[in-house]
Design a protein around this motif. Structure first.
Motif, mmCIF file in Angstrom:
data_model
loop_
_atom_site.group_PDB
_atom_site.id
_atom_site.type_symbol
_atom_site.label_atom_id
_atom_site.label_comp_id
_atom_site.label_asym_id
_atom_site.label_seq_id
_atom_site.Cartn_x
_atom_site.Cartn_y
_atom_site.Cartn_z
ATOM 1 N N GLU A 298 0.837 -1.196 0.000
ATOM 2 C CA GLU A 298 0.000 0.000 0.000
ATOM 3 C C GLU A 298 0.884 1.263 0.000
ATOM 4 O OE1 GLU A 298 -3.274 -0.010 -0.245
ATOM 5 O OE2 GLU A 298 -3.303 -2.221 -0.262
ATOM 6 N N PRO A 299 0.368 2.373 -0.546
ATOM 7 C CA PRO A 299 1.152 3.614 -0.527
ATOM 8 C C PRO A 299 1.490 4.036 0.907
ATOM 9 C CG PRO A 299 -0.723 3.804 -2.021
ATOM 10 C CD PRO A 299 -0.909 2.531 -1.259
ATOM 11 N N PHE A 300 2.687 4.548 1.062
ATOM 12 C CA PHE A 300 3.137 5.059 2.355
ATOM 13 C C PHE A 300 3.660 6.464 2.116
ATOM 14 C CE2 PHE A 300 5.961 5.799 5.898
ATOM 15 C CZ PHE A 300 5.317 5.196 6.970
ATOM 16 N N THR A 301 2.998 7.455 2.704
ATOM 17 C CA THR A 301 3.342 8.855 2.455
ATOM 18 C C THR A 301 3.605 9.575 3.780
ATOM 19 O OG1 THR A 301 1.075 9.697 2.585
ATOM 20 C CG2 THR A 301 1.794 8.806 0.461
ATOM 21 N N ARG A 302 3.869 10.858 3.663
ATOM 22 C CA ARG A 302 4.129 11.664 4.855
ATOM 23 C C ARG A 302 2.937 11.667 5.803
ATOM 24 N NH1 ARG A 302 4.121 16.882 6.622
ATOM 25 N NH2 ARG A 302 5.964 17.502 7.831
ATOM 26 N N GLU A 303 1.734 11.502 5.275
ATOM 27 C CA GLU A 303 0.539 11.464 6.119
ATOM 28 C C GLU A 303 0.563 10.278 7.074
ATOM 29 O OE1 GLU A 303 -2.958 11.580 3.755
ATOM 30 O OE2 GLU A 303 -2.621 13.640 3.047
ATOM 31 N N ASP A 304 1.241 9.208 6.684
ATOM 32 C CA ASP A 304 1.335 8.030 7.546
ATOM 33 C C ASP A 304 2.275 8.260 8.725
ATOM 34 O OD1 ASP A 304 -0.289 5.887 6.133
ATOM 35 O OD2 ASP A 304 1.016 6.551 4.510
ATOM 36 N N LEU A 305 2.982 9.379 8.722
ATOM 37 C CA LEU A 305 3.870 9.733 9.828
ATOM 38 C C LEU A 305 3.240 10.793 10.724
ATOM 39 C CD1 LEU A 305 7.283 9.931 7.926
ATOM 40 C CD2 LEU A 305 6.405 8.038 9.309
ATOM 41 N N GLN A 306 1.963 11.061 10.529
ATOM 42 C CA GLN A 306 1.274 12.068 11.324
ATOM 43 C C GLN A 306 0.263 11.403 12.255
ATOM 44 O OE1 GLN A 306 -0.299 14.516 8.164
ATOM 45 N NE2 GLN A 306 1.528 15.797 8.061
ATOM 46 N N GLY A 307 0.059 12.011 13.415
ATOM 47 C CA GLY A 307 -0.940 11.494 14.350
ATOM 48 C C GLY A 307 -0.373 10.628 15.450
ATOM 49 N N LYS A 308 0.870 10.195 15.289
ATOM 50 C CA LYS A 308 1.534 9.437 16.343
ATOM 51 C C LYS A 308 3.041 9.575 16.180
ATOM 52 C CE LYS A 308 -0.142 5.364 15.797
ATOM 53 N NZ LYS A 308 -0.327 3.911 15.981
ATOM 54 N N TRP A 309 3.781 9.149 17.188
ATOM 55 C CA TRP A 309 5.240 9.160 17.099
ATOM 56 C C TRP A 309 5.714 8.023 16.206
ATOM 57 C CZ3 TRP A 309 8.386 12.844 19.237
ATOM 58 C CH2 TRP A 309 7.788 13.724 20.145
ATOM 59 N N SER A 310 6.808 8.265 15.488
ATOM 60 C CA SER A 310 7.391 7.239 14.624
ATOM 61 C C SER A 310 8.883 7.116 14.907
ATOM 62 C CB SER A 310 7.185 7.588 13.143
ATOM 63 O OG SER A 310 5.816 7.731 12.830
ATOM 64 N N LEU A 311 9.345 5.880 15.014
ATOM 65 C CA LEU A 311 10.772 5.591 15.130
ATOM 66 C C LEU A 311 11.189 4.893 13.845
ATOM 67 C CD1 LEU A 311 10.888 4.301 18.830
ATOM 68 C CD2 LEU A 311 11.474 6.578 17.968
ATOM 69 N N ILE B 89 13.653 10.039 14.905
ATOM 70 C CA ILE B 89 12.412 10.317 15.634
ATOM 71 C C ILE B 89 11.568 11.299 14.820
ATOM 72 C CG2 ILE B 89 11.406 11.089 17.811
ATOM 73 C CD1 ILE B 89 14.299 10.872 19.006
ATOM 74 N N ILE B 90 10.343 10.889 14.502
ATOM 75 C CA ILE B 90 9.376 11.769 13.839
ATOM 76 C C ILE B 90 8.242 12.029 14.816
ATOM 77 C CG2 ILE B 90 7.856 12.086 11.842
ATOM 78 C CD1 ILE B 90 10.764 11.824 11.045
#
Length: 224
Positions: free
Chosen positions: A76-89, A191-192
């Motif tokens: 599935e597509p993975f974009t910058r929106e998938d890094l929003q709404g929670k912390w990402s490592l 860290i995002i």
């Protein structure tokens, strides 16, 4: 001499006053003790100097990076929106990496249950492949699931990966080994923050204890 009704009323009134005063004092003492216990038991948030001493670098101002479109391990597509709404490592590596990649993902898999529940629930771990020729979505799916079923694998076009890595200060290079090749790369964990911005990074070597301490401080110290 017999007590009059007025005397009995005054005595009862004084007793009630003493009792109420004692109750108020006990409530004040209990509140003070509660505040002291809370202060002692509440995890302390490390400041930037303390974080840096623990190999955690947090920027004064989180950095915005370019939009991108990659593919996750489900295709599935993975974009910058998938890094929003929670912390990402994010860890940049590849599935045929012999040492630092599996060891880092193992540390991250052990970190998740060690985190406070509310932080773990609001964190996603992502392996970004630097070897798109070999790391197809189905390969990534099997690889990340071996560490944690909730981990995400991401791949895509080489130039997109190159730009994405560069903007997050991740260096890598393809190195020929006879008829085969490997990929040399940085070992930082990126860290995002929940706004989708580059918040900082952890430098190796890693340990679960150090990551738990520093990452918890980073999340709880985030003022947005």
């Amino acid at each position: 001499m017999t007590d009059t009704p007025e005397d009995n009323f005054d005595l009862a009134s004084r007793q009630r006053g003493i009792r109420n005063t004692v109750i108020i004092l006990l409530l004040i003492v209990a509140t003070v003790i509660g505040l002291i216990v809370h202060k002692v038991t509440k995890p302390r948030i490390l400041d930037q100097m303390e974080l840096r001493a623990q190999d955690a670098i947090v920027f004064d101002t989180p950095r915005r990076f370019s939009d991108f479109e990659l593919i996750d391990h489900h295709g599935e597509p993975f974009t910058r929106e998938d890094l929003q709404g929670k912390w990402s490592l994010l860890f940049f590596g590849f599935t045929q990496c012999p040492d630092i990649c599996p060891l880092t993902l193992l540390d991250l898999s052990r970190l998740m249950p060690a985190l406070p529940q509310e932080i773990a629930d609001n964190t996603q771990v992502i392996l970004v492949s630097l070897d798109p020729a070999r790391d197809k979505p189905e390969v990534l799916a099997e690889y990340v699931a071996a560490f944690n079923k909730d981990f995400i694998g991401v791949t895509g076009e080489f130039l997109t990966l190159r730009r994405f890595a560069n903007e997050l200060n991740v260096a890598f290079a393809k190195v020929t080994q006879g008829e085969d090749y490997t990929v040399d790369h940085s070992g930082n964990i990126v860290i995002i923050n929940p706004m989708g911005d580059y918040h900082g990074f952890f430098k190796p070597p890693f340990s679960v204890e150090k990551l738990q301490l520093t990452y918890t401080s980073v999340v709880r110290g985030f003022d947005h």
